[in-house]
Design a protein around this motif. Sequence first.
Motif: not given
Length: 219
Positions: A94-111
């Motif tokens: 749940x890191x994207x949500x907990x870091x309030x970084x939903x605009x960077x979901x694509x980056x997390x997925x790409x990583x």
Amino acid sequence: MKREIIITSDGSTTIHLPDWNEQYHSKHGAIQEAYHVFIKSGLEVVTNNKVAILEIGFGTGLNCFITFLEAKKPIEYVGVEAYPVAQDEVEKLNYVAELDAKEHQGVFDKIHKVSWEERHQITTDFQLTKREQFFKDIDDKEMFDLIYFDAFGARVQPELWTEEIFKKMYEALVPNGILVTYAAKGSVRRAMQAVGFSVERLPGPPGKREMLRATKPEL
């Protein structure tokens, strides 16, 4: 070995290994630990205009993602992992949500989805190479400004915290390069010092009194 997704004290997830009673991140707060150990005590003290980072224990990608979020300069990131995390486990984090970084979901997925053993341009200023490799096989020479040493603890994998491994870390760093880790055991500190590091104890993240930062002296 059995693996479970658990919630740590700050609300962020990690992977728990019941057989070892060990987690990929601190049960006292995965995100808090990452920020305290690797960003505050590592990334923020490196003054280079461009930073080359080696992560020992790529794991869930949390440290990589937070480094992307906090970087104020170009990053070349190399993550080493002997046993990559499965995609179905990644999707439960749940890191994207907990870091309030939903605009960077694509980056997390790409990583997580980019291929291993190849260099990828994740964004204009963030380059990532993931290497599926045992730590004992690392043989980089003076390539990195900063090492995130995030292996499983010495209690369960003492072979990862030896002079042999820290000599490889020492050789991988440029002069004045630093290594940061959540660990603070005396045996770990002595192993670092034995291979030439200058080692300092720092206040630890939640749940730990101390952590270590090691610097490769300028010759």
